[in-house]
Design an enzyme around this catalytic site. Structure first.
Site, PDB file in Angstrom:
ATOM      1  N   THR A 235      82.698 100.748  45.924  1.00 52.83           N
ATOM      2  CA  THR A 235      83.981 100.759  45.874  1.00 52.83           C
ATOM      3  C   THR A 235      84.143 100.326  47.567  1.00 52.83           C
ATOM      4  O   THR A 235      83.486 100.814  48.610  1.00 52.83           O
ATOM      5  CB  THR A 235      84.595 101.799  45.650  1.00 52.83           C
ATOM      6  OG1 THR A 235      86.048 101.819  46.037  1.00 52.83           O
ATOM      7  CG2 THR A 235      84.094 103.116  46.231  1.00 52.83           C
TER       8      THR A 235
ATOM      9  N   TYR B  39      86.294 110.600  46.354  1.00 54.02           N
ATOM     10  CA  TYR B  39      86.042 109.477  45.737  1.00 54.02           C
ATOM     11  C   TYR B  39      85.138 108.582  46.293  1.00 54.02           C
ATOM     12  O   TYR B  39      83.961 108.143  45.922  1.00 54.02           O
ATOM     13  CB  TYR B  39      87.297 108.509  45.072  1.00 54.02           C
ATOM     14  CG  TYR B  39      86.909 107.408  44.369  1.00 54.02           C
ATOM     15  CD1 TYR B  39      85.860 107.180  43.398  1.00 54.02           C
ATOM     16  CD2 TYR B  39      87.402 105.935  44.897  1.00 54.02           C
ATOM     17  CE1 TYR B  39      85.483 106.050  42.954  1.00 54.02           C
ATOM     18  CE2 TYR B  39      86.990 104.890  44.712  1.00 54.02           C
ATOM     19  CZ  TYR B  39      86.316 104.817  43.340  1.00 54.02           C
ATOM     20  OH  TYR B  39      85.869 103.465  42.849  1.00 54.02           O
TER      21      TYR B  39
END
Length: 330
Positions: free
Chosen positions: A117, A142
């Site tokens: 990501t 995250y």
């Protein structure tokens, strides 16, 4: 040979399974179906329901299939949730990825494609499109959980006969243009998904979190990539590694950003109707602005995006929302 897709019943994973089937690959899928759907998986794929940390199930999968590559999507993806419950993200995204990587090494699976990501970058120091050599400063658990997995892959590749590609996604949106799958998770937080639900009356409104960012209109800016182009980047990564290419970390985005308000204006334009917008405070963990420099993926993978058009991305997302509405009415 078989490609094992983890999280193949989820949003991006289900598109990947269809792309592999379209390319003539044999596919096995493992998914516990906590947020994914069995019906979203191409029927030609061999399905195993369960968790990627289940060693007995992984043993069965690798015994029953001649797996030569793993494409790993399984994990948790909601940034604010990771801030409030960090340990679950380190468990689900990092610890379980470690179990999967260990199983790959144990069974001599030589190739691994990882769903990383852009959150590993945090907010870049400049407004220029970010490249892979930029500083890594995740602003949420995250992002940190994904970065930890990248580090494990790097170190595993240094120690074993193991090659990986980590693709750092920017904001993935849209749906299969052929209408076979799309973003179907109830309560999803993706902006275009939520806006589509508001446009079709599935939600009473959409919330905008923060209007005081240092951007042209005060809202966060992101690089939106169509999910079909992203799936194709994975195919290219697999092709490159099978041809002898080494390990690689590459951005997947289009290289231009749109603010939250620009996206909502595009949804209104494509849909043709208005919907309520409510404005609130900033959310923890949200980066201000991040746009990809995708030059490395284009150069190394031979990746040529076909859907670099925000209106097309929105249109396919809205078409999928309409399909879901009909499906749920049956």
């Amino acid at each position: 040979m078989t490609v094992l897709v983890t999280g193949g019943g989820g949003y991006i994973g289900s598109h990947m399974v269809w792309a592999l089937i379209d390319a003539g690959e044999d596919v096995a899928v493992i998914d516990r179906l906590s947020t994914g759907f069995r019906w979203a998986i191409a029927p030609e794929a061999k399905f195993y329901q369960g968790d990627i940390a289940d060693e007995a199930l992984l043993e069965r999968i690798f015994t029953e299939n001649a797996v030569d590559a793993i494409i790993h999507f399984a994990g948790s993806i909601i940034v604010p949730e990771s801030v409030s419950d960090p340990l679950s993200y380190y468990e689900n995204n990092t610890a379980k990825s470690r179990s999967l990587i260990a199983a790959a090494v144990r069974h001599k699976v030589p190739r691994f494609v990882f769903s990383s990501t852009a959150a590993v970058y945090g907010t870049p120091e400049s407004a220029e499109p970010v490249n892979e050599t930029a500083g890594l400063h995740p602003e949420s658990p995250y992002g940190s959980s994904k970065l930890m997995t990248e580090i494990m892959l790097r170190d595993t590749a240094a120690a074993h006969d193991f090659t990986y590609t980590a693709l750092r996604y920017f904001n993935v949106a849209g749906a299969d243009p052929r209408g076979r799958t799309g973003q179907s998770t109830v309560g999803a937080t993706h902006l275009i998904k939520v806006a589509g639900e508001a446009a079709l009356g599935k939600r009473s409104h959409i919330s905008v979190f923060g209007t005081d960012y240092p951007t042209p209109d005060g809202t966060c800016v992101r690089d939106y990539i169509h999910v079909t182009d992203l799936a194709n980047a994975h195919l290219k990564a697999l092709e490159r590694m099978r041809a002898g290419g080494g390990s690689l970390v590459a951005n997947c985005g289009y290289g231009r950003g749109f603010s939250v308000l620009e996206v909502l204006d595009t949804v209104r334009k494509v849909h043709g109707k208005d919907f309520e917008i409510r404005y609130g405070d900033r959310r923890p963990g949200d980066a201000v602005m991040i746009v990809a420099n995708p030059a490395l993926a284009k150069q190394e993978l031979g990746w040529k995006p076909e859907h670099d058009d925000l209106e097309f991305i929105v249109r396919t997302a809205l078409d999928w929302e309409a399909h879901l509405a009909k499906r749920n009415d049956r």
